[in-house]
Every structure is written in structure tokens, then in C-alpha cells.
Design a protein around this motif. Structure first.
Motif, PDB file in Angstrom:
ATOM      1  N   ARG A   3       0.903  -1.318  -0.053  1.00 12.88           N
ATOM      2  CA  ARG A   3      -0.029   0.012   0.104  1.00 12.88           C
ATOM      3  C   ARG A   3       0.779   1.241   0.018  1.00 12.88           C
ATOM      4  N   GLN A   4       1.756   1.187   0.762  1.00  8.83           N
ATOM      5  CA  GLN A   4       2.790   2.432   0.916  1.00  8.83           C
ATOM      6  C   GLN A   4       3.505   2.600  -0.576  1.00  8.83           C
ATOM      7  N   GLU A   5       3.810   1.765  -0.985  1.00 10.58           N
ATOM      8  CA  GLU A   5       4.277   1.571  -2.800  1.00 10.58           C
ATOM      9  C   GLU A   5       3.353   2.176  -3.681  1.00 10.58           C
ATOM     10  N   PHE A   6       2.290   1.730  -3.496  1.00  9.82           N
ATOM     11  CA  PHE A   6       1.161   2.066  -4.548  1.00  9.82           C
ATOM     12  C   PHE A   6       0.882   3.634  -4.009  1.00  9.82           C
ATOM     13  N   GLY A   7       0.912   4.106  -2.978  1.00  8.32           N
ATOM     14  CA  GLY A   7       0.829   5.584  -2.550  1.00  8.32           C
ATOM     15  C   GLY A   7       1.807   6.349  -3.161  1.00  8.32           C
ATOM     16  N   ARG A   8       3.051   5.907  -3.040  1.00 11.15           N
ATOM     17  CA  ARG A   8       4.267   6.484  -3.576  1.00 11.15           C
ATOM     18  C   ARG A   8       4.222   6.691  -5.125  1.00 11.15           C
ATOM     19  N   VAL A   9       3.678   5.523  -5.884  1.00 15.61           N
ATOM     20  CA  VAL A   9       3.521   5.495  -7.181  1.00 15.61           C
ATOM     21  C   VAL A   9       2.388   6.757  -7.496  1.00 15.61           C
ATOM     22  N   ILE A  58      -9.287   1.599  -5.124  1.00 15.25           N
ATOM     23  CA  ILE A  58      -8.909   0.439  -5.986  1.00 15.25           C
ATOM     24  C   ILE A  58      -7.651  -0.211  -5.827  1.00 15.25           C
ATOM     25  N   LEU A  59      -6.307   0.569  -5.694  1.00 16.38           N
ATOM     26  CA  LEU A  59      -5.455   0.292  -5.407  1.00 16.38           C
ATOM     27  C   LEU A  59      -5.092  -0.554  -3.965  1.00 16.38           C
ATOM     28  N   SER A  60      -5.898   0.167  -2.990  1.00 18.31           N
ATOM     29  CA  SER A  60      -5.850  -0.443  -1.527  1.00 18.31           C
ATOM     30  C   SER A  60      -6.409  -1.702  -1.639  1.00 18.31           C
ATOM     31  N   ASP A  61      -7.648  -1.814  -2.204  1.00 21.95           N
ATOM     32  CA  ASP A  61      -8.271  -3.285  -2.312  1.00 21.95           C
ATOM     33  C   ASP A  61      -7.397  -4.153  -2.973  1.00 21.95           C
ATOM     34  N   HIS A  62      -6.874  -3.769  -4.072  1.00 25.46           N
ATOM     35  CA  HIS A  62      -5.744  -4.589  -4.811  1.00 25.46           C
ATOM     36  C   HIS A  62      -4.748  -5.009  -4.180  1.00 25.46           C
ATOM     37  N   ALA A  63      -3.995  -4.450  -3.403  1.00 23.33           N
ATOM     38  CA  ALA A  63      -3.115  -4.599  -2.412  1.00 23.33           C
ATOM     39  C   ALA A  63      -3.419  -5.786  -1.569  1.00 23.33           C
ATOM     40  N   ALA A  69      -3.704 -13.135  -1.834  1.00 27.37           N
ATOM     41  CA  ALA A  69      -3.618 -14.486  -2.998  1.00 27.37           C
ATOM     42  C   ALA A  69      -2.156 -15.161  -2.901  1.00 27.37           C
ATOM     43  N   ARG A  70      -1.087 -14.199  -2.596  1.00 35.03           N
ATOM     44  CA  ARG A  70       0.287 -14.649  -2.568  1.00 35.03           C
ATOM     45  C   ARG A  70       0.476 -15.563  -1.216  1.00 35.03           C
ATOM     46  N   GLU A  71      -0.142 -15.100  -0.204  1.00 30.50           N
ATOM     47  CA  GLU A  71      -0.098 -15.826   1.246  1.00 30.50           C
ATOM     48  C   GLU A  71      -0.853 -17.275   0.819  1.00 30.50           C
ATOM     49  N   GLU A  72      -2.060 -17.480   0.225  1.00 29.96           N
ATOM     50  CA  GLU A  72      -2.585 -18.724   0.049  1.00 29.96           C
ATOM     51  C   GLU A  72      -1.688 -19.439  -0.838  1.00 29.96           C
ATOM     52  N   GLU A  73      -1.030 -18.817  -1.964  1.00 33.22           N
ATOM     53  CA  GLU A  73      -0.247 -19.630  -2.635  1.00 33.22           C
ATOM     54  C   GLU A  73       0.818 -20.427  -2.006  1.00 33.22           C
ATOM     55  N   HIS A  74       1.536 -19.499  -0.883  1.00 32.72           N
ATOM     56  CA  HIS A  74       2.436 -20.133  -0.266  1.00 32.72           C
ATOM     57  C   HIS A  74       2.170 -21.175   0.866  1.00 32.72           C
ATOM     58  N   LEU A  75       0.697 -21.164   1.403  1.00 36.88           N
ATOM     59  CA  LEU A  75       0.131 -22.007   2.063  1.00 36.88           C
ATOM     60  C   LEU A  75      -0.303 -23.284   1.587  1.00 36.88           C
ATOM     61  N   THR A  76      -0.694 -23.008   0.362  1.00 36.24           N
ATOM     62  CA  THR A  76      -1.085 -24.184  -0.802  1.00 36.24           C
ATOM     63  C   THR A  76       0.281 -24.995  -0.894  1.00 36.24           C
TER      64      THR A  76
END
Length: 192
Positions: A3-9, A58-63, A69-76
Motif C-alpha cells: 500500500r505504501q508503494e502504491f501511494g508513492r506511485v 482500487i489500489l488499496s483493495d488490490h493490495a 492471494a500470495r499468502e494462499e499460494e505459499h500455504l497451498t
């Protein structure tokens, strides 16, 4: 962090409330280098349909969804490892030992990817001289407020402060009254 990186962008490419000041193409390119784009912002024309606050939402929700999704990928991946590890029992190997070994191997692979990404990115970073000066001034200001040599002691008061006329007692771990910035026991109190 995402979120911080999205804010910077956003502050870089969408600096004002008016779309005339925006650089939607630069926003999309920069966001695409971080992660997959949200479907609502996949094209330059779509960016101009929203207000700055809507783009931020939109970017906050996407973050949030990208991290989940990434966490679920690792847990899977770990769950698949756990499921498949039972087959090692047929090969007369201890499944717990195999699970630990394979989990450790996955962890080291993750560390290697992180290291590779950091090294490849580190030398492409440029330092803005104006920001570097501000950071230096803030660090100097913070050192003046700290007690002793340790940054962990910032904001703590010495155990005893010397009174005018020499009537106060200085504690061993207090800052030396001579102004050296060292502890009394390592400076003027060394001979005592």
C-alpha cells in the motif's frame, strides 16, 4: 508495504486532483513492475474514468487481495508438500524429517530469490540529494536528543543530573557531565 508503494506511485504519477496533471501511462507501467494490475486499471483510458480517491481505493483493495492471494499460494505449496510427504513413509524414510528438509529447502529457495531481487534492484536506486540532506538533518537532530551512545536509550533521562555548584551525584550509567556523550563510568568516572 505494498500500500505504501502504491501511494508513492500515485503521488508521482497522479500528483493533483485534476486528470490534466496525471500521467496514467507512467502509473500503469510502474504498477506493472510491482505486481499484476487490477482489472479496473489495466488500461490508460480506464484510469481517467476514476477520481484520484477512487484510484486510491482500487489500489488499496488490490493490495489486500494480492497479498491474500500470495499468502494462499505459499500455504497451498506447504499443504501440497505435507500431503505428498506421506509417500516417503513407503520408502522407509521418516515423514517428519522429510517434511522438515523439504520445508527448509523451500525456505532457502525463497531467501535466494529475495537476495537475487534485492541485489538486482539495489544498484538501480538513485538517491535524491534533497531527501538525503533531510534524512541527515533528522538523524543529527535525533542524536542530540538521545542519551549515551545507544539509539535504544533515546528519550530516557539520566539517573541523576548534576546540580549547579557540584552538589548533585552522577550515576555510573548516566551521560558524563563533561559533554562527551559517553557514559560517566567510561569517561570522567573511570578514575573514581
Amino acid at each position: 508495504m505494498l500500500r505504501q508503494e502504491f501511494g508513492r506511485v500515485m503521488s508521482q504519477f497522479l500528483p493533483g486532483r485534476h486528470a490534466d496533471d496525471w500521467n496514467a501511462e507512467g502509473l500503469i507501467d510502474d504498477l506493472g513492475q510491482i505486481c499484476d494490475l487490477p482489472p479496473e486499471l489495466s488500461h490508460e483510458d480506464q484510469v481517467y474514468r476514476y477520481s484520484r480517491e477512487q484510484v486510491e481505493g482500487i489500489l488499496s483493495d488490490h493490495a489486500e487481495s494480492a497479498c491474500v492471494a500470495r499468502e494462499e499460494e505459499h500455504l497451498t505449496a506447504m499443504e501440497n508438500l505435507r500431503t505428498g510427504i506421506g509417500l516417503h513413509a513407503y520408502g522407509q524414510r521418516n515423514p517428519l524429517d522429510m517434511y522438515r528438509a523439504e520445508g527448509q529447502k523451500m525456505f532457502f529457495e525463497l531467501q535466494n530469490r529475495i537476495q537475487r531481487d534485492v541485489v538486482r534492484t539495489l544498484f538501480h536506486v538513485t538517491v535524491d540529494p534533497v531527501q538525503a540532506d533531510a534524512v541527515t538533518r533528522n538523524a543529527t537532530r535525533g542524536r542530540r536528543n538521545s542519551v549515551g551512545d545507544s539509539p535504544m536509550k533515546a528519550g530516557t533521562a539520566p539517573t541523576a543530573t548534576p546540580q549547579p555548584g557540584g552538589t548533585g551525584k552522577v550515576g555510573r550509567n548516566a551521560s558524563c557531565p563533561c559533554g562527551s556523550g559517553r557514559k560517566y563510568k567510561r569517561c570522567c568516572g573511570k578514575a573514581a
